[in-house]
Scaffold this motif. Structure first.
Motif, PDB file in Angstrom:
ATOM      1  N   ALA A  50       0.844  -1.190   0.000  1.00 41.17           N
ATOM      2  CA  ALA A  50       0.000   0.000   0.000  1.00 41.17           C
ATOM      3  C   ALA A  50       0.882   1.243   0.000  1.00 41.17           C
ATOM      4  O   ALA A  50       1.857   1.309   0.753  1.00 41.17           O
ATOM      5  N   GLU A  75      -2.757  10.792  -2.615  1.00 34.45           N
ATOM      6  CA  GLU A  75      -3.522   9.722  -3.248  1.00 34.45           C
ATOM      7  C   GLU A  75      -3.043   8.406  -2.661  1.00 34.45           C
ATOM      8  O   GLU A  75      -1.864   8.248  -2.350  1.00 34.45           O
ATOM      9  N   TYR A  76      -3.962   7.452  -2.518  1.00 38.67           N
ATOM     10  CA  TYR A  76      -3.643   6.168  -1.916  1.00 38.67           C
ATOM     11  C   TYR A  76      -3.991   5.040  -2.883  1.00 38.67           C
ATOM     12  O   TYR A  76      -5.097   5.007  -3.423  1.00 38.67           O
ATOM     13  N   GLU A  77      -3.038   4.125  -3.091  1.00 38.57           N
ATOM     14  CA  GLU A  77      -3.315   2.955  -3.907  1.00 38.57           C
ATOM     15  C   GLU A  77      -2.547   1.760  -3.366  1.00 38.57           C
ATOM     16  O   GLU A  77      -1.544   1.922  -2.670  1.00 38.57           O
ATOM     17  N   SER A  79      -1.870  -2.829  -3.870  1.00 40.54           N
ATOM     18  CA  SER A  79      -2.030  -4.079  -4.607  1.00 40.54           C
ATOM     19  C   SER A  79      -1.804  -5.219  -3.631  1.00 40.54           C
ATOM     20  O   SER A  79      -1.169  -5.053  -2.596  1.00 40.54           O
ATOM     21  N   CYS A 128     -11.421   0.785   1.110  1.00 37.84           N
ATOM     22  CA  CYS A 128     -10.748   0.235  -0.073  1.00 37.84           C
ATOM     23  C   CYS A 128     -11.785  -0.023  -1.156  1.00 37.84           C
ATOM     24  O   CYS A 128     -12.915  -0.415  -0.875  1.00 37.84           O
ATOM     25  N   ASP A 131     -10.049  -1.960  -8.129  1.00 43.29           N
ATOM     26  CA  ASP A 131      -9.914  -1.450  -9.495  1.00 43.29           C
ATOM     27  C   ASP A 131     -10.429  -2.489 -10.481  1.00 43.29           C
ATOM     28  O   ASP A 131     -10.811  -2.170 -11.596  1.00 43.29           O
ATOM     29  N   SER A 150      -5.753  -4.964  -7.449  1.00 46.24           N
ATOM     30  CA  SER A 150      -5.272  -3.609  -7.198  1.00 46.24           C
ATOM     31  C   SER A 150      -6.482  -2.806  -6.738  1.00 46.24           C
ATOM     32  O   SER A 150      -7.617  -3.081  -7.132  1.00 46.24           O
ATOM     33  N   PHE A 151      -6.215  -1.834  -5.879  1.00 47.95           N
ATOM     34  CA  PHE A 151      -7.319  -1.059  -5.331  1.00 47.95           C
ATOM     35  C   PHE A 151      -6.825   0.294  -4.843  1.00 47.95           C
ATOM     36  O   PHE A 151      -5.631   0.511  -4.676  1.00 47.95           O
ATOM     37  N   THR A 152      -7.766   1.179  -4.667  1.00 46.71           N
ATOM     38  CA  THR A 152      -7.487   2.470  -4.041  1.00 46.71           C
ATOM     39  C   THR A 152      -8.120   2.434  -2.657  1.00 46.71           C
ATOM     40  O   THR A 152      -8.926   1.563  -2.340  1.00 46.71           O
TER      41      THR A 152
END
Length: 169
Positions: A50, A75-77, A79, A128, A131, A150-152
């Motif tokens: 993260a 920004e936060y992302e 996997s 969360c 994507d 994958s996600f934000t």
């Protein structure tokens, strides 16, 4: 007195580097995912990564040929890779496909290597949102199957923090 000072100095140099035992073992920890009030221990997690990226604006400064950099947000992302043995994330994607309802979840990640002196760190990724994700997977040549997502996420907290290593002081 001089002997005591010498002993203190030797102790300082002895603790001036990190001990190998304080490197955190990557496989020691746990992950929990909370979806609509249901909390699951994701023992099938292989890795989670993260990131927070600061967004910045270039700021012109009179009298300088270069511009400054002003942080203006974040920004936060993330996997993650899991063993391909749960349908939970595919169910979220399927529900979105069928109804248009987007499901958010929280993920709690704890690192704890009991041989290390730094203790444990827990990070909670809040709201969360996937994507996308794998819908089906086969591989006749694979020893095991991996599921990657994958996600934000919207926010994060860190209720537990590693302690400071002695060599850092």
């Amino acid at each position: 007195m001089k002997e005591k000072l010498l002993k203190l100095n030797l102790q300082y140099f002895a603790d001036n580097t990190m001990h190998a035992r304080d490197a955190i073992h990557g496989g020691q920890g746990e992950c929990y995912v909370t979806i609509e009030g249901n909390r699951y221990k994701f023992a099938q997690a292989i890795n989670i990564d993260a990131d927070m990226t600061k967004t910045k604006t270039k700021v012109p400064i009179l009298g300088k040929i270069s511009k400054g950099n002003k942080a203006t947000g974040a920004e936060y992302e993330a996997s993650a890779t899991f063993h391909f043995n749960t349908s939970i994330f595919r169910e979220i994607l399927y529900r979105y496909k069928e109804t248009g309802e987007d499901i958010y979840f929280d993920m709690q990640v704890t690192n704890e290597d009991k041989s290390s002196s730094v203790g444990r760190q827990t990070t909670i990724l809040i709201d969360c949102n996937l994507d996308g994700g794998k819908l089906a997977l086969l591989d006749a040549d694979a020893d095991y199957l991996e599921d990657e997502i994958s996600f934000t996420f919207e926010d994060w907290e860190m209720p537990e923090k590693f302690s400071i290593l002695g060599a850092m002081l």
